[in-house]
Design a protein around this motif. Sequence first.
Motif, mmCIF file in Angstrom:
data_model
loop_
_atom_site.group_PDB
_atom_site.id
_atom_site.type_symbol
_atom_site.label_atom_id
_atom_site.label_comp_id
_atom_site.label_asym_id
_atom_site.label_seq_id
_atom_site.Cartn_x
_atom_site.Cartn_y
_atom_site.Cartn_z
ATOM 1 N N PRO A 308 8.343 -10.927 0.485
ATOM 2 C CA PRO A 308 8.183 -9.721 0.472
ATOM 3 C C PRO A 308 8.989 -8.376 -0.867
ATOM 4 O O PRO A 308 10.071 -8.238 0.029
ATOM 5 C CB PRO A 308 6.749 -9.230 0.585
ATOM 6 C CG PRO A 308 7.659 -9.098 2.390
ATOM 7 C CD PRO A 308 8.800 -10.870 2.375
ATOM 8 N N PHE A 309 8.439 -7.714 -2.167
ATOM 9 C CA PHE A 309 9.023 -7.252 -2.482
ATOM 10 C C PHE A 309 8.654 -5.852 -1.765
ATOM 11 O O PHE A 309 7.213 -4.870 -2.444
ATOM 12 C CB PHE A 309 8.934 -7.283 -3.660
ATOM 13 C CG PHE A 309 9.367 -5.319 -4.303
ATOM 14 C CD1 PHE A 309 11.219 -5.221 -4.282
ATOM 15 C CD2 PHE A 309 9.154 -4.883 -5.280
ATOM 16 C CE1 PHE A 309 11.676 -4.153 -4.905
ATOM 17 C CE2 PHE A 309 8.986 -4.122 -5.725
ATOM 18 C CZ PHE A 309 10.857 -3.498 -5.842
ATOM 19 N N GLY A 310 9.489 -4.557 -0.817
ATOM 20 C CA GLY A 310 8.460 -3.703 -0.401
ATOM 21 C C GLY A 310 7.738 -3.692 0.484
ATOM 22 O O GLY A 310 7.147 -4.273 1.357
ATOM 23 N N GLU A 311 7.098 -3.259 1.354
ATOM 24 C CA GLU A 311 6.185 -2.547 2.144
ATOM 25 C C GLU A 311 5.321 -2.721 2.003
ATOM 26 O O GLU A 311 3.865 -3.550 2.526
ATOM 27 C CB GLU A 311 6.005 -0.719 3.297
ATOM 28 C CG GLU A 311 7.706 -1.473 4.057
ATOM 29 C CD GLU A 311 7.894 -1.982 5.144
ATOM 30 O OE1 GLU A 311 6.782 -2.537 5.415
ATOM 31 O OE2 GLU A 311 8.541 -2.294 5.374
ATOM 32 N N HIS A 312 4.973 -2.442 0.915
ATOM 33 C CA HIS A 312 3.439 -2.687 0.045
ATOM 34 C C HIS A 312 2.786 -4.575 0.014
ATOM 35 O O HIS A 312 1.726 -5.039 0.499
ATOM 36 C CB HIS A 312 2.936 -2.511 -1.269
ATOM 37 C CG HIS A 312 3.833 -2.561 -1.842
ATOM 38 N ND1 HIS A 312 5.374 -2.492 -2.070
ATOM 39 C CD2 HIS A 312 4.192 -3.238 -3.424
ATOM 40 C CE1 HIS A 312 6.502 -2.561 -3.533
ATOM 41 N NE2 HIS A 312 4.790 -4.006 -4.357
#
Length: 369
Positions: A308-312
């Motif tokens: 994934p890209f980033g915490e979200h």
Amino acid sequence: MGKRTVTILCSGFGLGLYIPGLLIDRRLREKGVYTEIEVFENLISQDKRDNIQKSRKAYHSNFAVALMSARMPMDIRQSIDNELADAMMKSWAKENRRDFILLSGHWLHIIDEYRTRIAPETVNAEILYVDCDLPPSWKSLQQYKPDYNQSYKEVWLYDFENTKIQYQIPIVNEEPIPILERPERFIIHGGGWGMGTYQGKIPELQEKGFELDIVLYEIQEASRKRIGDRCFMVDPSWRAWNKNERGSYEFPPLAQIIPDEEPIFENKEEYHELFDITKNTRAIIGKPGAGTLMDSLSSATPMIMLEPFGEHEKKNTRLWEKLGYGISYDTWKEKGFSMEILRELHENLVKGRKAALDYTEGYKYRNSL
């Protein structure tokens, strides 16, 4: 006074905050609501818009650079052209614009300023979160505390804590194609910016004999295709913040890339072309961005999720796994690239999409439109 118009505030920086806005626009219009779309990048100077394209190239080439950028807070106010913003707000005031849907945190400064110019209580602004956590455009607003700010309504598509889909943004008004009636093909891409580790998975999947629908971001990537694969690409000259010749914001024009043939880039008025490819595949292989989750749910196409890209997007991954809508690539590989698992995930999605409420129907109800 004029017609009551809902203004949908998007960003072209990532398609996950652009395509959902266009879909909301189309679905509200079908319900008889007047709408207008604004794209944030039209409020920044040309040189800064040019830099977005440079960032896109860098993020596509090097996912580590993209991941680092997601952790760096930025103050977007430095990029806003105040004259352009002022002209837009004067136009809104003249047209008595009161109803807004914000998809990107970059718009918050503009709406805050607009509130100070007219009676604050008459502005009806709803923030729509299309991920399971705040994406970078909201996290960069360090002074903004969603839980304590009562000036905005907040709606989350996904209730992460309770493992629930609260709303969906319908893409088409049709039932999903049963998975066993679909060709044994897989769509693989890196979201709107072609980011992530998907390119490294292509050789392994080809070796296993899977036929792929590969979304390219640079034309030379077509050389990686094998017999049975198809390649698609968004028109490289297209920019989300430019209107078409009819004066409308449009979905990305897409073409199949065929050797020795001139690509024919086309798009639809109602929804994005990539959806028609997605709904005819066994699974989406890619990172779990907001737009990809919508495609997955609307077409009941399982997700095989990459880094994934980033915490979200990490939370997006966990939600799709918990709901039984997706599986990580590594787990799927450990299970022998099982088709039976994909059938089960598809059936879960078919049930889930029936239970999820239409966001635009809810918006109409909440705002008595």
